[in-house]
Design a protein around this motif. Structure first.
Motif, mmCIF file in Angstrom:
data_model
loop_
_atom_site.group_PDB
_atom_site.id
_atom_site.type_symbol
_atom_site.label_atom_id
_atom_site.label_comp_id
_atom_site.label_asym_id
_atom_site.label_seq_id
_atom_site.Cartn_x
_atom_site.Cartn_y
_atom_site.Cartn_z
ATOM 1 N N GLN A 1 8.808 2.587 0.600
ATOM 2 C CA GLN A 1 8.292 1.526 1.477
ATOM 3 C C GLN A 1 9.388 0.507 1.775
ATOM 4 O O GLN A 1 9.544 0.091 2.931
ATOM 5 C CB GLN A 1 7.088 0.833 0.840
ATOM 6 C CG GLN A 1 6.562 -0.301 1.719
ATOM 7 C CD GLN A 1 5.229 -0.849 1.272
ATOM 8 O OE1 GLN A 1 4.701 -0.483 0.228
ATOM 9 N NE2 GLN A 1 4.662 -1.736 2.066
ATOM 10 N N LEU B 1 0.862 -1.185 0.000
ATOM 11 C CA LEU B 1 0.000 0.000 0.000
ATOM 12 C C LEU B 1 0.895 1.231 0.000
ATOM 13 O O LEU B 1 1.092 1.892 1.017
ATOM 14 C CB LEU B 1 -0.924 -0.037 1.217
ATOM 15 C CG LEU B 1 -2.054 -1.070 1.122
ATOM 16 C CD1 LEU B 1 -2.623 -1.403 2.491
ATOM 17 C CD2 LEU B 1 -3.160 -0.562 0.186
ATOM 18 N N GLN B 2 1.459 1.537 -1.175
ATOM 19 C CA GLN B 2 2.541 2.515 -1.252
ATOM 20 C C GLN B 2 2.079 3.958 -1.172
ATOM 21 O O GLN B 2 2.910 4.863 -1.026
ATOM 22 C CB GLN B 2 3.331 2.317 -2.552
ATOM 23 C CG GLN B 2 3.894 0.936 -2.754
ATOM 24 C CD GLN B 2 3.011 0.067 -3.636
ATOM 25 O OE1 GLN B 2 1.935 0.474 -4.057
ATOM 26 N NE2 GLN B 2 3.459 -1.148 -3.915
ATOM 27 N N ALA B 3 0.770 4.213 -1.282
ATOM 28 C CA ALA B 3 0.317 5.609 -1.241
ATOM 29 C C ALA B 3 0.705 6.269 0.072
ATOM 30 O O ALA B 3 1.009 7.465 0.117
ATOM 31 C CB ALA B 3 -1.193 5.697 -1.442
ATOM 32 N N ARG B 4 0.741 5.513 1.169
ATOM 33 C CA ARG B 4 1.092 6.107 2.456
ATOM 34 C C ARG B 4 2.575 6.459 2.540
ATOM 35 O O ARG B 4 2.990 7.153 3.471
ATOM 36 C CB ARG B 4 0.696 5.173 3.607
ATOM 37 C CG ARG B 4 1.369 3.829 3.571
ATOM 38 C CD ARG B 4 0.929 2.951 4.759
ATOM 39 N NE ARG B 4 -0.493 3.020 4.999
ATOM 40 C CZ ARG B 4 -1.027 3.240 6.206
ATOM 41 N NH1 ARG B 4 -0.247 3.402 7.258
ATOM 42 N NH2 ARG B 4 -2.325 3.298 6.358
ATOM 43 N N ALA C 1 -4.807 5.676 2.198
ATOM 44 C CA ALA C 1 -4.138 6.947 2.492
ATOM 45 C C ALA C 1 -5.075 7.902 3.226
ATOM 46 O O ALA C 1 -4.651 8.614 4.148
ATOM 47 C CB ALA C 1 -3.639 7.587 1.203
ATOM 48 N N ASN D 1 7.738 5.742 -4.528
ATOM 49 C CA ASN D 1 6.922 5.325 -3.401
ATOM 50 C C ASN D 1 7.158 3.874 -3.023
ATOM 51 O O ASN D 1 7.147 3.510 -1.843
ATOM 52 C CB ASN D 1 5.445 5.557 -3.714
ATOM 53 C CG ASN D 1 5.109 7.025 -3.858
ATOM 54 O OD1 ASN D 1 5.859 7.901 -3.429
ATOM 55 N ND2 ASN D 1 3.987 7.311 -4.499
ATOM 56 N N HIS E 1 -6.128 1.649 -2.604
ATOM 57 C CA HIS E 1 -4.907 2.398 -2.303
ATOM 58 C C HIS E 1 -5.246 3.783 -1.743
ATOM 59 O O HIS E 1 -4.631 4.247 -0.772
ATOM 60 C CB HIS E 1 -4.068 2.569 -3.571
ATOM 61 C CG HIS E 1 -3.219 1.394 -3.922
ATOM 62 N ND1 HIS E 1 -2.064 1.091 -3.257
ATOM 63 C CD2 HIS E 1 -3.350 0.456 -4.902
ATOM 64 C CE1 HIS E 1 -1.510 0.012 -3.788
ATOM 65 N NE2 HIS E 1 -2.271 -0.399 -4.788
ATOM 66 N N THR E 2 -6.202 4.449 -2.363
ATOM 67 C CA THR E 2 -6.525 5.823 -1.975
ATOM 68 C C THR E 2 -7.208 5.876 -0.619
ATOM 69 O O THR E 2 -6.885 6.717 0.225
ATOM 70 C CB THR E 2 -7.390 6.481 -3.057
ATOM 71 O OG1 THR E 2 -6.637 6.540 -4.278
ATOM 72 C CG2 THR E 2 -7.790 7.894 -2.660
ATOM 73 N N GLN F 1 -1.286 6.023 -5.230
ATOM 74 C CA GLN F 1 0.042 5.455 -5.009
ATOM 75 C C GLN F 1 1.015 5.801 -6.138
ATOM 76 O O GLN F 1 2.226 5.618 -5.993
ATOM 77 C CB GLN F 1 -0.046 3.935 -4.834
ATOM 78 C CG GLN F 1 -0.255 3.130 -6.121
ATOM 79 C CD GLN F 1 -1.683 3.126 -6.621
ATOM 80 O OE1 GLN F 1 -2.521 3.904 -6.192
ATOM 81 N NE2 GLN F 1 -1.978 2.228 -7.549
ATOM 82 N N GLN F 2 0.488 6.300 -7.260
ATOM 83 C CA GLN F 2 1.334 6.650 -8.404
ATOM 84 C C GLN F 2 1.188 8.103 -8.837
ATOM 85 O O GLN F 2 2.006 8.599 -9.608
ATOM 86 C CB GLN F 2 0.963 5.772 -9.616
ATOM 87 C CG GLN F 2 1.017 4.289 -9.396
ATOM 88 C CD GLN F 2 0.474 3.535 -10.596
ATOM 89 O OE1 GLN F 2 0.469 4.016 -11.723
ATOM 90 N NE2 GLN F 2 -0.021 2.334 -10.359
#
Length: 375
Positions: free
Chosen positions: A328, A131-134, A197, A324, A193-194, A283-284
């Motif tokens: 992580q 969950l790379q958005a964070r 965040a 991102n 993902h959103t 996340q992107q």
């Protein structure tokens, strides 16, 4: 995981010479971080594994994930395959006692996520969810602005976004995303993902009501015009409440809009924040933060402080998916999963998110307000 001595040896399942997500994200991120070595890969056949190994310079190339997870030269198994394949690969890696990073969503539906989270707890190994958005610098900046009182008490937040995929035309490689049985949808991927965040910045959901719809049941393939059925939802409208009492409104639309493709407002007693971007894939996405507070009558851009780009090895991939993902990875190295102020989500966290998505689906199916289980 701790990389104070030898680098963590990574085995990447799903790396293809034909392209895809992993070559644009995991591979460049791992190449830049001193604490990791991309040691092995697994593909769908011996031939495709050899081709990928040669293209990306990976020493060990396996024709199956089962071979990779058994290798003594792999410390961390990274699962970057289609959602329906997650379960088999993850259970194999856990059975081999390996740490696992799984791309999001963790499982194909809530039951699989529950099974995989329980298996990870029994295995006693470290797990991570992609969950790379964070890890995005702009998202971390917004979190700190809210925590620091920029908007005062948060009253509500509203979001409208485009899913980019799930519009009138689909890419040939993305046809599996049209079938709800495969677990990869606008709800699970960009919305998931959103919303993760959003929860990181503003707090967890306690209840939701929702409307989900498939407004384009037939879409066409890019280049050929071939029609195909779409059974996943291309319209997602969610109303909810957070544990702070703040009210949430979120609407995702399939495809891209000629107008707004990502607009997120946070409204409080003392000020407002507005985050805009080029798509609902937070996340992107390339993000801009604007704000106003006190006597301000209009928002102004709030430049992203340099301190949020706190991983120098990734400087040359700023603004790319690799940043991102790499951020992580960098935070995974610490003995404390919450260091650097951005907790690294594990399988238990991923299960909480899939419970939220399940609550949204149940709310839409029943037309009722549904409470969200957070543990």
């Amino acid at each position: 995981m701790n990389a104070t001595t030898a680098p963590v040896r990574v085995g990447l399942v799903g790396l293809s010479a034909r392209g895809g997500w992993a070559p644009h994200s995991h591979v460049p991120a791992l190449a830049r971080l001193d604490g990791y070595e991309l040691r092995a890969l697994a593909a769908s056949s011996d031939a495709s594994a050899r081709a990928a190994g040669e293209k990306y310079g990976v020493p060990l190339a396996f024709g199956s994930a089962a071979e990779l997870v058994r290798s003594d030269e792999v410390d961390l198994v990274v699962v970057s395959v289609r959602v329906p394949l997650h379960r088999e690969v993850i259970l194999g890696a856990l059975g081999a006692g390996k740490a696992v990073l799984s791309e999001w969503p963790l499982g194909n539906g809530l039951a699989e996520a529950e099974e995989l989270s329980a298996a990870a707890e029994r295995a006693g190994v470290r797990t991570f969810a992609g969950l790379q958005a964070r890890s995005a610098p702009a998202v971390r900046f917004v979190r700190d602005l809210v925590a620091g009182g920029y908007v005062g008490e948060v009253l509500s937040t509203s979001l409208v976004a485009s899913g980019r995929r799930w519009g009138p035309v689909f890419e040939p490689s993305g046809q599996y995303l049209l079938d709800r049985r495969n677990g990869g949808s606008m709800l699970t991927i960009p919305f998931g993902h959103t919303v993760d965040a959003v929860a990181m910045v503003l707090g967890e959901f306690t209840e939701v009501s929702a409307t989900l719809a498939t407004r384009r049941p037939v879409v066409t393939e890019e280049g050929t015009g071939r029609p195909a059925a779409m059974t996943v939802d291309d319209q997602i409208a969610v109303i909810g409440r957070l544990d702070s009492g703040a009210v949430v409104s979120a609407h995702f639309r399939g495809g891209l809009s000629r107008g707004t493709n990502f607009h997120w407002e946070i409204n409080g007693t003392e000020g407002d924040l507005v985050i805009t971007g080029d798509s609902g894939h937070l996340q992107q996405a390339a993000l801009t933060v604007r704000g106003a507070r006190g006597a301000d009558t209009a928002t102004r851009e709030l430049p992203l402080p340099e301190r949020y780009f706190d991983i120098p090895e990734l400087d040359d991939v700023r603004g790319l998916p690799a940043y991102n993902v790499g951020a992580q990875y960098a935070r995974m190295l610490g003995s404390d999963p919450a260091e650097s102020g951005a907790p690294v989500p594990d399988f238990a966290h991923a299960l909480r998110r899939q419970r939220l998505l399940d609550a949204i689906e149940r709310a839409a199916a029943t037309g009722t307000r549904v409470g969200v289980r957070v543990s």
